[in-house]
Structures are given as structure tokens and as C-alpha cells.
Design a protein around this motif. Structure first.
Motif, mmCIF file in Angstrom:
data_model
loop_
_atom_site.group_PDB
_atom_site.id
_atom_site.type_symbol
_atom_site.label_atom_id
_atom_site.label_comp_id
_atom_site.label_asym_id
_atom_site.label_seq_id
_atom_site.Cartn_x
_atom_site.Cartn_y
_atom_site.Cartn_z
ATOM 1 N N UNK A 1 18.302 -1.321 -1.416
ATOM 2 C CA UNK A 1 17.650 -2.471 -0.777
ATOM 3 C C UNK A 1 17.027 -2.063 0.561
ATOM 4 N N UNK A 2 17.762 -1.226 1.310
ATOM 5 C CA UNK A 2 17.248 -0.768 2.609
ATOM 6 C C UNK A 2 16.152 0.280 2.446
ATOM 7 N N UNK B 1 16.051 -4.399 5.456
ATOM 8 C CA UNK B 1 17.124 -3.789 6.245
ATOM 9 C C UNK B 1 18.315 -4.716 6.448
ATOM 10 N N UNK B 2 18.056 -5.978 6.779
ATOM 11 C CA UNK B 2 19.159 -6.910 7.034
ATOM 12 C C UNK B 2 20.027 -7.089 5.783
ATOM 13 N N UNK B 3 19.369 -7.214 4.636
ATOM 14 C CA UNK B 3 20.108 -7.371 3.380
ATOM 15 C C UNK B 3 20.864 -6.088 3.050
ATOM 16 N N UNK B 4 20.230 -4.949 3.324
ATOM 17 C CA UNK B 4 20.898 -3.672 3.100
ATOM 18 C C UNK B 4 22.143 -3.537 3.955
ATOM 19 N N UNK B 5 22.039 -3.980 5.220
ATOM 20 C CA UNK B 5 23.188 -3.935 6.136
ATOM 21 C C UNK B 5 24.337 -4.784 5.597
ATOM 22 N N UNK B 6 24.011 -5.933 5.013
ATOM 23 C CA UNK B 6 25.039 -6.829 4.467
ATOM 24 C C UNK B 6 25.860 -6.125 3.381
ATOM 25 N N UNK C 1 23.491 4.141 11.122
ATOM 26 C CA UNK C 1 22.798 4.739 12.264
ATOM 27 C C UNK C 1 21.304 4.866 11.985
ATOM 28 N N UNK C 2 20.970 5.298 10.772
ATOM 29 C CA UNK C 2 19.560 5.463 10.407
ATOM 30 C C UNK C 2 18.837 4.118 10.341
ATOM 31 N N UNK C 3 19.504 3.107 9.768
ATOM 32 C CA UNK C 3 18.884 1.780 9.662
ATOM 33 C C UNK C 3 18.582 1.213 11.051
ATOM 34 N N UNK C 4 19.586 1.271 11.945
ATOM 35 C CA UNK C 4 19.382 0.698 13.277
ATOM 36 C C UNK C 4 18.335 1.481 14.066
ATOM 37 N N UNK C 5 18.233 2.769 13.803
ATOM 38 C CA UNK C 5 17.158 3.543 14.427
ATOM 39 C C UNK C 5 15.800 3.056 13.925
ATOM 40 N N UNK C 6 15.710 2.821 12.602
ATOM 41 C CA UNK C 6 14.461 2.311 12.024
ATOM 42 C C UNK C 6 14.088 0.948 12.609
#
Length: 552
Positions: free
Chosen positions: A453-454, A460-465, A491-496
Motif C-alpha cells: 500500500x505504501x 502512506x497513511x494507510x500503509x502506516x496503519x 523510517x523510510x515512509x516518514x522520510x518520504x
């Protein structure tokens, strides 16, 4: 049409009875001893018929009867014991499970356990297994006294034993049954175990028995709910044959260590098992026993049943023996060993195809066949096999194999760039693992879904969930390897997303875990990414320190 003489598997309650002291009585007075057998038959056989049972055989003073309802077995035994007197001292044992019915006889582990329960019972009593209690339709009407988890020495089984409590039946003293009682895991912590591959004490060419059974044992226990089991690949990184239990525990981050031995001698197997608790520094369970070659397919199931009971962990779905065809299972074990140790896929597939030809229902062999094509990047062939396996697993209700097939199909689809299809497979795998209460499988499915999903759909938000759900379970299980991997994703998602503060927090947590477990590749990768983050926010000295870690 299939022959009516072909052995079938059926759920049955098996009752063994015998007369205590009969052999001694026979040596003193044969006529009196024979009169006791006659009296027993006159009391028991009409009751067997009344309670819809079947007399399978009489062996001297002993009887073996079967019932297709556990309630009937207990009612028959209770009524019978209430009619016996001090002259007729009968012991009774009842165990319930799947038996092999061949013509007019029954075979299998259930029969052996019922016999052992009878042998440890006191005269005038009825001993029953928890498996029998679980099958009762009117369990609230049966009074019981617990004798705890008993190690039935010489058969490699742990059974939670109860005695029927009634004024007309002899009730044992639980204090007399402490010698072979097992102290099961009772702490709040999630049980964690490393199942070290069994030692092969036989000929070199027989090593595949010990290896294959151990590998499947790890798979079975890993999917049994809230439990963490060290992966075989992690164990094989160690020189485990030269490490003691404490060292193994420290390196694999587990509390319990299971080790065993298997020795094939002609058409017999000599086996041993030991479960050691490194926290309390004691052996929880140990046993030595023999199995006939014909019983080879049941060995792994007995071992997993015992280990999970000792760790107070129970699989939601009832496990059954994969096959009754010993030759087919032997070929599968050979293929399993060759797959892991030689990677000669042509020979692996040849063995698996022979096994499947002998038993077309051996789905674990079919899953390994699919994997043999997947690891060699033959995605189309692997996909075809796993799709067929999925249908078979769904039809038979085999949740473990269903989850395996769906997970592999998801990975194949993702590699082919078919992300919507992959997401569907992983979502279905998640539902399958939830039905089986397979915590490890649930966490991995959440992780796979969150990653797609991410990474592939940029949500990204759904992927984080989904990744959060995954991380919670990995942390609950105490799985440091997969927790560190998931934190690197965060870490990679929040960097993105441009949130470098959160990216650094997760990077730091992942790096700390990677250092604890000594994962040099993850340390290298996370340090490299950390240097990039610091450079991006202008913290050049910290970026340099992280870069130096990479160089070192």
C-alpha cells in the motif's frame, strides 16, 4: 468405487480396560482368574452395546472398545465401574482422536494413549484425556479431578489427565501423580523456543529424517498462536552442535531450548526429546521411545503436540497427520532435506512428484514443489502449482497450507508487478491466519499489505496503519529481527513524508535492535540511511559519525 477394505480415518473415543492383578491371580488360581474375565464380560459387553460402542478386541483380561461419541464412552465406563466390586478391580482409560479404521480393527496413536492411561489408573477408576473432555457434549454433567499434564513415558506424549469423580467410582489422590507431572509455562511472557535440528544417530544417508521432521516441527509450532519460534535459518547460522542451552538461548533470544535425537534401526526409530527452560534452569520434559517405520508420518505431530502443551500454547485449528502413506512421507522428507542443503531442484522435484503420485492429498509436498519453482524464478509454474494447492487447501479446510499458498501467490504477483492481485492474495492470507490464530502469520501479512500500500500505491497513511498492526505483534512476540525490519520501513515512509524527526526516531530504534541481534547487514543499511537523514537536516558531524560506522 473405492474398496470398502481401504483403511479410513474417523474420530473416535477409545476405551481400554483391564483387571488389576490378573496375572498374579492367574498364577495362583486359574479357575478364579477365568471367572473374573467371565464376570467382566457379562457386565461390560451389554453396556458397550447399550452405549452404541463396539468391541474391537479382547486381549487376555483386557478389552478395547470404540465409540463415536465421547459421552457414550464415559457413560459406559462409569456405569460399568459402578457395578464392579472388590473382587473385580478394573482400570479404565479413555482417549479421543482420529483413528485408522481397517476392517474390524482400529490403529493409531489414540489407541496407544488410551492404553497408557489405563495402565496408570488405579483399580476402580476411570482416567480420561483432555482431548476426550473437549469432545463431550454434556461436559457440565461430568465431575472431574485434574491430575495435571502427565508425561506418558516411553511413548513421547504429554497428556492432560483427568479422573472421573463419582461416589460409585474410585477417585485417585492427585499427590500420587506428581512424579511425571509437567510444569507447563505459566508466566505472563510470551513463550519463546528454539527447536534445534534433531541429531541423526544413524547412518549418514538417514540424516534427512531428523532434518525434515525438525524443519516441519518449527513450521507447525510457529503457526500455533501467541508463541515465538526461532527460524531454522537463524539456528543454522550458529555452530549449534557446540553450544550449550544457555549459549543458544542468549544468541537466539529465546527462553526454551528443544533438542532431540533420532536413530533409524531397521524398521524402527529410536527417539528422544528434551525441553529445557533456561530461565528456571530445569528440564521441563524429556522422554525416550520407539516408533515403527509405519508411524513415521505421526512423529512430527506428536512432538509438536507435546512442545505446545508444555508451553501452554494451543493451535486454534485441529492438526491431523498429513498422510498415512509412509513411503510418500519419506520421499517428501528426502526432498525437504535436499531442497535446503543441495539445491538440486531436478532431484527435489523428482522426489516430490513420486511422493504426490503415492498420495495425491500430500499438500505439503505440493507446496514444496511450488516453492522449488519459485526460488528458481519460474514464476508461471510456481503460480500454477500454488493456485491448485490453494483450491485443495480451501476444500479440506487446511488453514496452514491455505496461508502458505496465498503468501506465495502474493509474493509471485508482487514480483511480476501485479500489485492489485498481490494485495488481494495478502489480504486473503491475513484472513486465513486470523482464523487459525497464527500470530506470526498475521503479523507478516499485515507487513506485506502495508509495504504494498505504501510502496506500490503511495498511500502512506494507510500503509502506516497496517505496518503499525504488524509491529505491535512482532514486539508482543519479542521478534527483534522483524521488529527492526518494520522500523526501517517506518523510517523510510516518514522520510518520504518529510517528517525527518520521526524518521530518525524509527531509524534509531531499528538500529538499536539490529545491534542487539548482531545483524551486520541491517546495521550497515540503517547507518547509511541515518547519515543521509543527518546530512539532509544539516547535522554534518552526526552524518559523518554515521558514515564512519558504514565504513567500519
Amino acid at each position: 468405487m473405492p474398496s470398502s477394505d481401504k483403511p479410513t480415518r474417523k474420530l473416535a473415543a477409545i476405551m481400554f480396560t483391564d483387571i488389576a492383578g490378573y496375572t498374579e491371580q492367574m498364577s495362583k488360581d486359574e479357575d478364579k482368574a477365568f471367572a473374573l474375565i467371565k464376570k467382566k464380560r457379562e457386565l461390560l459387553l451389554p453396556l458397550v452395546e447399550k452405549y452404541e460402542g463396539k468391541l474391537i478386541k479382547e486381549i487376555g483380561d483386557g478389552t478395547l472398545t470404540s465409540y463415536f461419541k465421547a459421552d457414550n464412552a464415559i457413560d459406559c465406563a462409569s456405569t460399568f465401574q459402578s457395578k464392579t466390586d472388590t473382587d473385580l478391580n478394573v482400570r479404565a482409560g479413555i482417549h479421543t482422536g482420529e483413528v485408522i479404521v481397517d476392517k474390524e480393527d482400529v490403529f493409531g496413536d489414540v489407541v496407544n494413549v488410551a492404553s497408557r492411561l489405563e495402565s496408570i489408573a488405579v483399580p476402580g477408576s476411570i482416567f480420561v484425556s483432555k482431548e476426550t473432555i473437549d469432545k463431550l457434549e454434556m461436559s457440565d454433567k461430568v465431575n472431574l479431578i485434574s491430575l495435571g499434564m502427565q508425561s506418558l513415558k516411553g511413548v513421547g506424549r504429554l497428556i492432560e489427565v483427568y479422573a472421573i469423580k463419582d461416589e460409585s467410582i474410585v477417585v485417585p489422590n492427585p499427590d500420587d501423580y506428581t512424579e511425571n507431572k509437567i510444569d507447563v509455562h505459566s508466566d505472563d511472557e510470551v513463550p519463546s523456543i528454539a527447536i534445534i535440528p534433531f541429531k541423526n544417530k544413524g547412518a549418514e544417508e538417514d540424516v534427512f529424517y531428523a532434518y525434515g521432521i525438525s524443519a516441519d516441527l518449527i513450521t507447525d509450532c510457529s503457526s500455533a498462536g501467541l508463541i515465538r519460534v526461532s527460524g531454522l535459518s537463524d539456528i543454522e547460522k550458529l555452530d549449534y552442535t557446540n553450544l550449550d542451552n544457555t549459549e543458544l538461548s542468549q544468541k537466539l533470544f529465546v527462553r526454551y531450548i528443544s533438542q532431540g535425537m533420532l536413530w533409524k534401526m531397521g524398521d524402527m526409530f529410536q527417539l528422544s526429546i528434551e525441553l529445557y527452560d533456561t530461565k528456571d534452569k530445569k528440564v521441563v520434559w524429556s522422554d525416550r521411545w520407539q516408533e515403527k517405520w509405519d508411524n513415521l508420518p505421526t512423529i512430527k505431530m506428536k512432538l509438536s503436540d507435546g512442545l505446545l502443551k508444555a508451553l501452554d500454547t494451543f493451535s486454534k485449528s485441529e492438526k491431523t497427520v498429513e498422510t498415512t502413506n509412509t513411503e510418500a512421507y519419506e520421499l517428501y522428507l528426502k526432498a525437504k532435506y535436499m531442497f535446503s542443503n543441495s539445491r538440486d531442484m531436478d532431484n527435489v522435484r523428482g522426489l516430490l512428484k513420486k511422493a504426490i503420485a503415492l498420495d495425491n492429498n500430500l499438500i505439503i509436498a505440493k507446496n514444496l514443489l511450488g516453492l522449488s519453482y519459485r526460488v528458481m524464478n519460474n514464476s508461471s509454474k510456481a503460480e500454477k502449482i500454488f493456485s491448485s494447492n490453494l483450491i485443495e487447501a480451501e476444500n479440506t479446510g487446511n488453514l496452514l497450507c491455505m496461508g502458505m499458498a496465498l503468501g506465495n501467490l502474493g509474493a509471485i504477483s508482487e514480483k511480476k508487478g501485479e500489485y492489485t492481485k498481490a494485495l488481494d492474495y495478502f489480504t486473503r492470507a491475513l484472513e486465513s491466519h486470523k482464523k487459525d490464530d497464527d500470530k506470526n502469520g498475521i503479523a507478516k501479512a499485515y507487513c506485506s499489505i502495508g509495504f504494498i500500500i505504501w510502496k506500490r500505491f503511495n498511500k502512506r497513511e494507510k500503509g502506516i496503519e497496517y505496518l503499525n498492526n504488524s509491529l505491535k505483534i512482532f514486539e508482543e512476540l519479542g521478534d527483534k529481527n522483524l521488529s527492526a525490519m518494520t522500523m526501517s520501513y517506518f523510517a523510510t515512509i516518514y522520510n518520504d513524508m518529510g517528517d525527518l524527526d520521526k524518521a530518525l526516531v524509527y531509524n534509531k530504534r531499528g538500529l538499536e535492535l539490529s545491534k542487539i541481534i548482531g545483524d551486520k547487514y541491517s546495521i550497515l543499511n540503517l547507518s547509511r540511511v541515518r547519515a543521509y537523514y543527518y546530512d539532509k537536516i544539516g547535522a554534518f558531524n552526526k552524518a559523518l559519525d554515521s558514515a564512519l560506522c558504514v565504513i567500519e
